[in-house]
Scaffold this motif. Structure first.
Motif, mmCIF file in Angstrom:
data_model
loop_
_atom_site.group_PDB
_atom_site.id
_atom_site.type_symbol
_atom_site.label_atom_id
_atom_site.label_comp_id
_atom_site.label_asym_id
_atom_site.label_seq_id
_atom_site.Cartn_x
_atom_site.Cartn_y
_atom_site.Cartn_z
ATOM 1 N N CYS A 158 0.853 -1.192 0.000
ATOM 2 C CA CYS A 158 0.000 0.000 0.000
ATOM 3 C C CYS A 158 0.885 1.237 0.000
ATOM 4 N N ARG A 159 0.570 2.196 -0.849
ATOM 5 C CA ARG A 159 1.317 3.444 -0.943
ATOM 6 C C ARG A 159 0.461 4.647 -0.552
ATOM 7 N N LEU A 160 -0.577 4.405 0.238
ATOM 8 C CA LEU A 160 -1.431 5.505 0.683
ATOM 9 C C LEU A 160 -0.775 6.287 1.811
ATOM 10 N N CYS A 161 -0.232 5.590 2.797
ATOM 11 C CA CYS A 161 0.381 6.267 3.931
ATOM 12 C C CYS A 161 1.788 5.730 4.148
ATOM 13 N N PRO A 162 2.602 6.448 4.929
ATOM 14 C CA PRO A 162 4.013 6.070 5.087
ATOM 15 C C PRO A 162 4.244 4.774 5.848
ATOM 16 N N ARG A 163 3.183 4.075 6.206
ATOM 17 C CA ARG A 163 3.354 2.773 6.847
ATOM 18 C C ARG A 163 3.758 1.706 5.826
ATOM 19 N N PHE A 164 3.307 1.866 4.576
ATOM 20 C CA PHE A 164 3.655 0.953 3.479
ATOM 21 C C PHE A 164 3.384 -0.509 3.846
ATOM 22 N N CYS A 165 2.162 -0.800 4.262
ATOM 23 C CA CYS A 165 1.792 -2.171 4.627
ATOM 24 C C CYS A 165 1.960 -3.103 3.428
ATOM 25 N N LYS A 166 2.491 -4.287 3.677
ATOM 26 C CA LYS A 166 2.729 -5.289 2.630
ATOM 27 C C LYS A 166 1.822 -6.484 2.905
ATOM 28 N N MET A 167 0.991 -6.834 1.913
ATOM 29 C CA MET A 167 -0.080 -7.810 2.137
ATOM 30 C C MET A 167 -0.111 -8.878 1.061
ATOM 31 N N ARG A 168 -0.396 -10.084 1.484
ATOM 32 C CA ARG A 168 -0.711 -11.138 0.538
ATOM 33 C C ARG A 168 -2.206 -11.100 0.257
ATOM 34 N N PRO A 169 -2.680 -11.753 -0.823
ATOM 35 C CA PRO A 169 -4.103 -11.694 -1.174
ATOM 36 C C PRO A 169 -5.010 -11.967 0.029
ATOM 37 N N ILE A 189 0.108 10.672 5.679
ATOM 38 C CA ILE A 189 -0.299 10.306 4.331
ATOM 39 C C ILE A 189 0.843 10.594 3.368
ATOM 40 N N CYS A 190 0.933 9.821 2.298
ATOM 41 C CA CYS A 190 1.978 10.019 1.291
ATOM 42 C C CYS A 190 1.643 11.216 0.393
ATOM 43 N N LYS A 191 2.634 11.692 -0.345
ATOM 44 C CA LYS A 191 2.500 12.953 -1.071
ATOM 45 C C LYS A 191 1.460 12.905 -2.187
ATOM 46 N N GLU A 192 1.446 11.864 -3.001
ATOM 47 C CA GLU A 192 0.513 11.841 -4.129
ATOM 48 C C GLU A 192 -0.942 11.754 -3.698
ATOM 49 N N PRO A 193 -1.318 10.797 -2.842
ATOM 50 C CA PRO A 193 -2.717 10.784 -2.389
ATOM 51 C C PRO A 193 -3.095 12.030 -1.595
ATOM 52 N N ARG A 194 -2.120 12.636 -0.925
ATOM 53 C CA ARG A 194 -2.379 13.865 -0.178
ATOM 54 C C ARG A 194 -2.931 14.956 -1.082
ATOM 55 N N LYS A 195 -2.375 15.085 -2.274
ATOM 56 C CA LYS A 195 -2.866 16.097 -3.211
ATOM 57 C C LYS A 195 -4.330 15.877 -3.528
ATOM 58 N N GLY A 234 4.085 5.447 14.693
ATOM 59 C CA GLY A 234 4.128 6.231 13.467
ATOM 60 C C GLY A 234 5.392 7.055 13.409
ATOM 61 N N ALA A 235 5.358 8.146 12.668
ATOM 62 C CA ALA A 235 6.523 9.006 12.501
ATOM 63 C C ALA A 235 6.085 10.459 12.415
ATOM 64 N N LEU A 236 6.920 11.338 12.926
ATOM 65 C CA LEU A 236 6.616 12.773 12.962
ATOM 66 C C LEU A 236 6.822 13.460 11.619
ATOM 67 N N GLU A 237 7.903 13.154 10.927
ATOM 68 C CA GLU A 237 8.297 13.928 9.754
ATOM 69 C C GLU A 237 7.208 13.998 8.681
ATOM 70 N N PRO A 238 6.501 12.883 8.353
ATOM 71 C CA PRO A 238 5.446 13.002 7.336
ATOM 72 C C PRO A 238 4.315 13.951 7.748
ATOM 73 N N VAL A 239 4.054 14.059 9.043
ATOM 74 C CA VAL A 239 3.004 14.965 9.523
ATOM 75 C C VAL A 239 3.437 16.412 9.349
ATOM 76 N N LEU A 240 4.689 16.698 9.679
ATOM 77 C CA LEU A 240 5.207 18.052 9.479
ATOM 78 C C LEU A 240 5.177 18.423 8.001
ATOM 79 N N ASP A 241 5.489 17.461 7.144
ATOM 80 C CA ASP A 241 5.462 17.713 5.703
ATOM 81 C C ASP A 241 4.041 18.005 5.229
ATOM 82 N N THR A 242 3.057 17.283 5.779
ATOM 83 C CA THR A 242 1.657 17.546 5.431
ATOM 84 C C THR A 242 1.244 18.945 5.860
ATOM 85 N N LEU A 243 1.648 19.354 7.052
ATOM 86 C CA LEU A 243 1.295 20.692 7.524
ATOM 87 C C LEU A 243 1.897 21.770 6.621
#
Length: 364
Positions: free
Chosen positions: A22-33, A167-173, A200-209
């Motif tokens: 998943c590339r929606l948020c910076p967690r980047f969850c990796k999933m099997r079907p 949230i990641c940059k592209e979906p954020r837009k 989680g992590a702080l830096e992506p939140v600061l970037d969103t702000l």
């Protein structure tokens, strides 16, 4: 519609081992079907051909709130907002005060069925100026939020995101292009706190702000829940408030709110009023214009003051407007300074009421 209604979603990639990332948020969850991400509502399709949002059109419930409860003090003060969320969350905050919703793992707990047009119709008929995507985080149910936001805009209803900004940059837009206002939870100001207490992590939140304030027209306010012994040190408040003034703007409203024991932090003491007041004093010393305290009774520090002449532009007692001294353009009646924010010709009169809504009554 069954409880597991799904829609295909974007923002994913296939890994060499066949898993979906998943590339929606910076967690980047990796999933099997068939596997779900940490957020619970996004999962890899059973056929391995992408990802889907589960429970589309299902909510944990609807309620009309005062906009000040989001909290937003500079966005259509006194107006009513139709609020809703879904199950799940992409953070795992130990202090979550909506954990019965955000940590739900039972689709059966999703109490309300509502398609986007139904929500927009309900907001219009209930006299709500806006719809808030809240209680958990619209990031994880982005496609449902976006469809609802489009239906609301078609009816002249505004959209509000209450979000952790993780949230990641592209979906954020795409998400914030559909929003008129946002309140971002800045949960602390150290990576240690985000890792330990939020997973989680702080830096992506600061970037969103920074993105919201400098690259969009979305009216933005910030909330920090002050937790004793965790994120309440003078040094951390100094660093946070200096960053807001330096990297954002001095007129971005900042809300310091009181923690109460909840979820996995039942042994932590509630936040003392004096702690909130001190945090506010530090922020004002560092040049911020609009700093509020919340989850406590302190009308003097919940009022909006003119940054030029100091006059009380908006008086508040909790979520209730007690005085309003802005003109039709949103300028201070005492000195003419234009207040930062989004203001109507006069304040709303919703007050502090909380009105649960049977959303199915508004279905076509």
């Amino acid at each position: 519609m069954d409880a597991e209604s799904c829609v295909d979603v974007g923002y994913w990639t296939r890994l060499e081992d066949g898993r979906i990332e998943c590339r929606l948020c910076p967690r980047f969850c990796k999933m099997r079907p068939g596997q779900r991400g940490l957020c619970f509502v996004r999962r890899a399709r059973e056929d391995g051909e992408g990802m889907e949002l589960t429970g589309y059109g299902r909510s944990t419930g609807f309620c009309v709130d005062p906009i000040e409860k989001k909290p937003l003090n500079h966005f259509l003060p006194g107006s009513a907002v139709l609020s809703f969320g879904t199950a799940g969350c992409n953070l795992a905050c130990a202090f979550c005060q909506n954990h019965d919703i955000s940590k739900s793992r039972e689709v059966a707990q999703l109490s309300a069925r509502a398609m986007p047009e139904t929500i927009a119709r309900a907001a219009e008929r209930l006299g709500c100026a806006s719809v808030a995507y809240t209680y958990n985080d619209p990031v994880i149910f982005m496609e449902y939020a976006l469809d609802t936001a489009a239906a609301c805009r078609a009816r002249g209803v505004k959209n509000v995101a209450v979000t952790a900004g993780f949230i990641c940059k592209e979906p954020r837009k795409r998400l914030f292009a559909a929003m008129d206002a946002a309140n971002v939870d800045l949960k602390g100001f150290t990576e240690r706190f985000y890792a330990k207490r939020c997973v989680g992590a702080l830096e992506p939140v600061l970037d969103t702000l920074k993105y919201l304030v400098h690259e969009t027209d979305v009216w933005t306010e910030i909330t920090t829940l002050i937790i004793p012994g965790e994120n309440d040190s003078d040094d951390e408040i100094e660093a946070l408030t200096q960053w807001v003034g330096r990297e954002l703007r001095a007129d971005v409203p900042l809300h310091f709110t009181a923690f109460h024991p909840d979820y996995h932090m039942l042994e932590t003491a509630p936040t003392a009023l004096a702690t909130l007041q001190k945090a506010r004093s530090i922020a004002i010393k560092n040049g911020l214009h609009h700093v509020y305290v919340g989850n406590v009774h302190d009308p003097a520090r919940q009022a909006t003051l003119c940054p030029t002449c100091g006059a009380r532009a908006i008086g508040r007692d909790g979520y209730t407007i007690t005085g309003y001294a802005l003109d039709a353009t949103g300028a201070c009646r005492s000195c003419g300074t234009k207040m930062a924010g989004v203001f109507a010709g006069k304040p709303g009169a919703w007050g502090s009421r909380r009105l649960p809504v049977d959303i199915e009554r508004y279905a076509a």
